[in-house]
Design a protein around this motif. Sequence first.
Motif, PDB file in Angstrom:
ATOM      1  N   GLY A  21       0.805  -1.224   0.000  1.00 45.20           N
ATOM      2  CA  GLY A  21       0.000   0.000   0.000  1.00 45.20           C
ATOM      3  C   GLY A  21       0.832   1.265   0.000  1.00 45.20           C
ATOM      4  O   GLY A  21       0.452   2.257   0.629  1.00 45.20           O
ATOM      5  N   GLY A  22       1.956   1.242  -0.701  1.00 41.16           N
ATOM      6  CA  GLY A  22       2.739   2.451  -0.894  1.00 41.16           C
ATOM      7  C   GLY A  22       2.153   3.287  -2.006  1.00 41.16           C
ATOM      8  O   GLY A  22       0.993   3.123  -2.399  1.00 41.16           O
ATOM      9  N   LEU A  23       2.969   4.184  -2.556  1.00 39.02           N
ATOM     10  CA  LEU A  23       2.484   5.084  -3.595  1.00 39.02           C
ATOM     11  C   LEU A  23       1.952   4.326  -4.800  1.00 39.02           C
ATOM     12  O   LEU A  23       0.837   4.581  -5.258  1.00 39.02           O
ATOM     13  CB  LEU A  23       3.616   6.024  -4.022  1.00 39.02           C
ATOM     14  CG  LEU A  23       3.249   7.030  -5.110  1.00 39.02           C
ATOM     15  CD1 LEU A  23       2.285   8.075  -4.570  1.00 39.02           C
ATOM     16  CD2 LEU A  23       4.488   7.699  -5.683  1.00 39.02           C
ATOM     17  N   ALA A  24       2.724   3.382  -5.323  1.00 42.87           N
ATOM     18  CA  ALA A  24       2.324   2.664  -6.535  1.00 42.87           C
ATOM     19  C   ALA A  24       1.042   1.880  -6.311  1.00 42.87           C
ATOM     20  O   ALA A  24       0.091   1.969  -7.094  1.00 42.87           O
ATOM     21  CB  ALA A  24       3.454   1.742  -6.990  1.00 42.87           C
ATOM     22  N   GLY A  25       0.999   1.089  -5.240  1.00 42.52           N
ATOM     23  CA  GLY A  25      -0.179   0.274  -4.979  1.00 42.52           C
ATOM     24  C   GLY A  25      -1.414   1.103  -4.712  1.00 42.52           C
ATOM     25  O   GLY A  25      -2.511   0.795  -5.208  1.00 42.52           O
ATOM     26  N   GLY A  26      -1.265   2.181  -3.943  1.00 42.83           N
ATOM     27  CA  GLY A  26      -2.407   3.029  -3.648  1.00 42.83           C
ATOM     28  C   GLY A  26      -2.968   3.711  -4.880  1.00 42.83           C
ATOM     29  O   GLY A  26      -4.189   3.792  -5.059  1.00 42.83           O
ATOM     30  N   LEU A  27      -2.082   4.199  -5.755  1.00 40.23           N
ATOM     31  CA  LEU A  27      -2.557   4.868  -6.969  1.00 40.23           C
ATOM     32  C   LEU A  27      -3.203   3.887  -7.938  1.00 40.23           C
ATOM     33  O   LEU A  27      -4.170   4.224  -8.630  1.00 40.23           O
ATOM     34  CB  LEU A  27      -1.407   5.613  -7.647  1.00 40.23           C
ATOM     35  CG  LEU A  27      -0.894   6.855  -6.912  1.00 40.23           C
ATOM     36  CD1 LEU A  27       0.224   7.524  -7.703  1.00 40.23           C
ATOM     37  CD2 LEU A  27      -2.011   7.849  -6.626  1.00 40.23           C
ATOM     38  N   ILE A  28      -2.686   2.671  -7.988  1.00 42.36           N
ATOM     39  CA  ILE A  28      -3.323   1.648  -8.838  1.00 42.36           C
ATOM     40  C   ILE A  28      -4.737   1.366  -8.331  1.00 42.36           C
ATOM     41  O   ILE A  28      -5.695   1.286  -9.116  1.00 42.36           O
ATOM     42  CB  ILE A  28      -2.479   0.364  -8.877  1.00 42.36           C
ATOM     43  CG1 ILE A  28      -1.189   0.609  -9.657  1.00 42.36           C
ATOM     44  CG2 ILE A  28      -3.264  -0.792  -9.507  1.00 42.36           C
ATOM     45  CD1 ILE A  28      -0.165  -0.505  -9.530  1.00 42.36           C
ATOM     46  N   ALA A  29      -4.885   1.207  -7.013  1.00 39.42           N
ATOM     47  CA  ALA A  29      -6.215   0.968  -6.450  1.00 39.42           C
ATOM     48  C   ALA A  29      -7.150   2.139  -6.755  1.00 39.42           C
ATOM     49  O   ALA A  29      -8.322   1.943  -7.114  1.00 39.42           O
ATOM     50  CB  ALA A  29      -6.097   0.751  -4.943  1.00 39.42           C
ATOM     51  N   LEU A  30      -6.639   3.365  -6.627  1.00 39.90           N
ATOM     52  CA  LEU A  30      -7.453   4.544  -6.889  1.00 39.90           C
ATOM     53  C   LEU A  30      -7.878   4.606  -8.351  1.00 39.90           C
ATOM     54  O   LEU A  30      -9.049   4.882  -8.661  1.00 39.90           O
ATOM     55  CB  LEU A  30      -6.670   5.798  -6.505  1.00 39.90           C
ATOM     56  CG  LEU A  30      -7.404   7.140  -6.585  1.00 39.90           C
ATOM     57  CD1 LEU A  30      -8.623   7.144  -5.682  1.00 39.90           C
ATOM     58  CD2 LEU A  30      -6.454   8.277  -6.214  1.00 39.90           C
ATOM     59  N   ALA A  31      -6.935   4.329  -9.270  1.00 42.26           N
ATOM     60  CA  ALA A  31      -7.254   4.354 -10.701  1.00 42.26           C
ATOM     61  C   ALA A  31      -8.264   3.267 -11.068  1.00 42.26           C
ATOM     62  O   ALA A  31      -9.195   3.502 -11.850  1.00 42.26           O
ATOM     63  CB  ALA A  31      -5.974   4.190 -11.523  1.00 42.26           C
ATOM     64  N   LEU A  32      -8.101   2.085 -10.500  1.00 38.12           N
ATOM     65  CA  LEU A  32      -9.048   0.999 -10.766  1.00 38.12           C
ATOM     66  C   LEU A  32     -10.445   1.364 -10.283  1.00 38.12           C
ATOM     67  O   LEU A  32     -11.443   1.127 -10.961  1.00 38.12           O
ATOM     68  CB  LEU A  32      -8.572  -0.285 -10.102  1.00 38.12           C
ATOM     69  CG  LEU A  32      -7.378  -0.987 -10.762  1.00 38.12           C
ATOM     70  CD1 LEU A  32      -6.809  -2.063  -9.848  1.00 38.12           C
ATOM     71  CD2 LEU A  32      -7.789  -1.598 -12.105  1.00 38.12           C
ATOM     72  N   HIS A  33     -10.518   1.946  -9.100  1.00 31.66           N
ATOM     73  CA  HIS A  33     -11.827   2.317  -8.565  1.00 31.66           C
ATOM     74  C   HIS A  33     -12.470   3.420  -9.392  1.00 31.66           C
ATOM     75  O   HIS A  33     -13.691   3.402  -9.628  1.00 31.66           O
ATOM     76  CB  HIS A  33     -11.680   2.774  -7.111  1.00 31.66           C
ATOM     77  CG  HIS A  33     -12.977   3.209  -6.501  1.00 31.66           C
ATOM     78  ND1 HIS A  33     -14.044   2.352  -6.321  1.00 31.66           N
ATOM     79  CD2 HIS A  33     -13.389   4.436  -6.031  1.00 31.66           C
ATOM     80  CE1 HIS A  33     -15.050   3.010  -5.774  1.00 31.66           C
ATOM     81  NE2 HIS A  33     -14.684   4.276  -5.601  1.00 31.66           N
ATOM     82  N   GLN A  34     -11.676   4.389  -9.842  1.00 38.75           N
ATOM     83  CA  GLN A  34     -12.228   5.474 -10.640  1.00 38.75           C
ATOM     84  C   GLN A  34     -12.731   4.989 -11.992  1.00 38.75           C
ATOM     85  O   GLN A  34     -13.794   5.414 -12.459  1.00 38.75           O
ATOM     86  CB  GLN A  34     -11.164   6.561 -10.839  1.00 38.75           C
ATOM     87  CG  GLN A  34     -10.873   7.403  -9.605  1.00 38.75           C
ATOM     88  CD  GLN A  34      -9.837   8.474  -9.868  1.00 38.75           C
ATOM     89  OE1 GLN A  34      -9.216   8.519 -10.935  1.00 38.75           O
ATOM     90  NE2 GLN A  34      -9.635   9.374  -8.908  1.00 38.75           N
ATOM     91  N   GLN A  35     -11.976   4.106 -12.634  1.00 40.50           N
ATOM     92  CA  GLN A  35     -12.311   3.680 -13.988  1.00 40.50           C
ATOM     93  C   GLN A  35     -13.193   2.437 -14.027  1.00 40.50           C
ATOM     94  O   GLN A  35     -13.935   2.235 -14.990  1.00 40.50           O
ATOM     95  CB  GLN A  35     -11.034   3.437 -14.792  1.00 40.50           C
ATOM     96  CG  GLN A  35     -10.204   4.690 -15.008  1.00 40.50           C
ATOM     97  CD  GLN A  35      -9.068   4.465 -15.995  1.00 40.50           C
ATOM     98  OE1 GLN A  35      -9.165   3.625 -16.903  1.00 40.50           O
ATOM     99  NE2 GLN A  35      -7.978   5.188 -15.832  1.00 40.50           N
ATOM    100  N   ARG A  36     -13.103   1.595 -13.002  1.00 41.92           N
ATOM    101  CA  ARG A  36     -13.851   0.331 -12.997  1.00 41.92           C
ATOM    102  C   ARG A  36     -14.448   0.107 -11.607  1.00 41.92           C
ATOM    103  O   ARG A  36     -14.031  -0.789 -10.861  1.00 41.92           O
ATOM    104  CB  ARG A  36     -12.932  -0.827 -13.394  1.00 41.92           C
ATOM    105  CG  ARG A  36     -12.310  -0.629 -14.780  1.00 41.92           C
ATOM    106  CD  ARG A  36     -11.308  -1.715 -15.127  1.00 41.92           C
ATOM    107  NE  ARG A  36     -10.673  -1.460 -16.400  1.00 41.92           N
ATOM    108  CZ  ARG A  36     -11.152  -1.825 -17.586  1.00 41.92           C
ATOM    109  NH1 ARG A  36     -12.305  -2.476 -17.645  1.00 41.92           N
ATOM    110  NH2 ARG A  36     -10.503  -1.558 -18.696  1.00 41.92           N
ATOM    111  N   PRO A  37     -15.428   0.924 -11.235  1.00 46.70           N
ATOM    112  CA  PRO A  37     -15.971   0.871  -9.878  1.00 46.70           C
ATOM    113  C   PRO A  37     -16.646  -0.448  -9.521  1.00 46.70           C
ATOM    114  O   PRO A  37     -16.865  -0.726  -8.335  1.00 46.70           O
ATOM    115  CB  PRO A  37     -16.964   2.039  -9.850  1.00 46.70           C
ATOM    116  CG  PRO A  37     -17.303   2.291 -11.283  1.00 46.70           C
ATOM    117  CD  PRO A  37     -16.067   1.971 -12.057  1.00 46.70           C
ATOM    118  N   GLY A  38     -16.963  -1.260 -10.523  1.00 45.08           N
ATOM    119  CA  GLY A  38     -17.617  -2.531 -10.234  1.00 45.08           C
ATOM    120  C   GLY A  38     -16.676  -3.613  -9.748  1.00 45.08           C
ATOM    121  O   GLY A  38     -17.125  -4.654  -9.223  1.00 45.08           O
ATOM    122  N   LEU A  39     -15.363  -3.414  -9.868  1.00 47.78           N
ATOM    123  CA  LEU A  39     -14.400  -4.428  -9.447  1.00 47.78           C
ATOM    124  C   LEU A  39     -14.313  -4.487  -7.923  1.00 47.78           C
ATOM    125  O   LEU A  39     -14.347  -3.459  -7.237  1.00 47.78           O
ATOM    126  CB  LEU A  39     -13.017  -4.123 -10.019  1.00 47.78           C
ATOM    127  CG  LEU A  39     -12.813  -4.342 -11.516  1.00 47.78           C
ATOM    128  CD1 LEU A  39     -11.416  -3.872 -11.919  1.00 47.78           C
ATOM    129  CD2 LEU A  39     -13.001  -5.813 -11.881  1.00 47.78           C
TER     130      LEU A  39
END
Length: 423
Positions: A21-39
Amino acid sequence: MNDSARNPSQNMSCDIAIVGGGLAGGLIALALHQQRPGLKLALIEGGKTLGGNHRWSWFESDLDAAGKALMAPITQTVWDKGYDVGFPKYTRTLATGYRSMSSADFHAALADTLPDGALILGRRASTVEASGAVFDDGTRIAANTVIDCRSFKSSQHLRGGWQVFVGHHMRLGHEHGLERPVIMDATVDQVAPHGNGGAYRFVYVLPLAKDEVFVEDTYYADEPALDRAALDARIKTYSRDHGWDDSALIGQESGVLPVLTGGNFHAYQAEVRIPGVVVAGARAGFVHPLTSYTIPIAVGNALAIADKAELPAARLAEIMESRARRHWRSTGFYRLLGRFLFFAADPERRVNVFQRFYGLRKGLIERFYAARSTGFDRVRVLWGNPPVSIPRAILAMFKRGKPLKGPATNAADPTPMQTETTA
């Protein structure tokens, strides 16, 4: 966020599990949620909070519209009056805007934005594999796709030097009067702390509020030893010299970062590869080899992964490995400059490398930090009156440095290696 997200008591499952849950992991989670909220996402972090204890900063020009949209939920400190640099021969103000965020704000934004149950904190994944991850207590989380964003792995296959830093966040008893950040104050003494070989040293200053300032002492050194007491004393001296001696310490951070000058990247990839697992972040080699800047690279990768998240995990893993190899090839110029810094310049003259660089055009400097230097930029950096001798520069081109086997620690300050820095 419910309690079961923090302390799951039974096996779980999700669409995508992000380990780290560092910078890379957190931003990936944020991008996934923004673009694919159903996941259904799981962001797994061994610490109690996301992002550790860091402050990340970047230039306003580093991110395009999509990147800025990704970062928008996170509270940021904004400076639109440019920034300052200082060297023995000159000082300069550059007009580029500057941005910064704390790990506390990073954590708060993700905790507020990601769905309930997405954060799994305070639990370390002891095993990471294509089908999921296993925690230390034997609990398992199954996932269709696993993304490994754990910390940079020190390796004999990668070579270079080190960037060592300590930062103090201070509240003053008065206003400091600074309008802009000081990205690099290299007018300070260039002697390295005892036992750390030669170094290039500078101080980094962020005016976070009218009466708050963040002061970081940083040096590029041959060895990864962090002398915490020496750097604390240097920050106190610098603060006193600037009239900030009545300050109260309200936060601090420290780290030892790899500065890559060469290596066998294919061998390194084989070392960190887990079949079917997507590797991202610093562990995958996604860093700026010379500056350790990560924001523009991490943002770009997060958006790329979110764009292709529907692909089978094995295919996404191949795509990110290929992307990492392209990043390695495209950043060879910065590794070359790192070799000039470490192997061609005498330690006390390493400041001349950066002094000459910051005399170049603003746009060139912006592209340099974002790891997007053009061919003309690269020629311009190397052309003209060089800061190191030509014969030594030629010899340095064929050196690769010492294996990056990890930093030394001492009993007084067992600081682990970190892979994300402020500047």
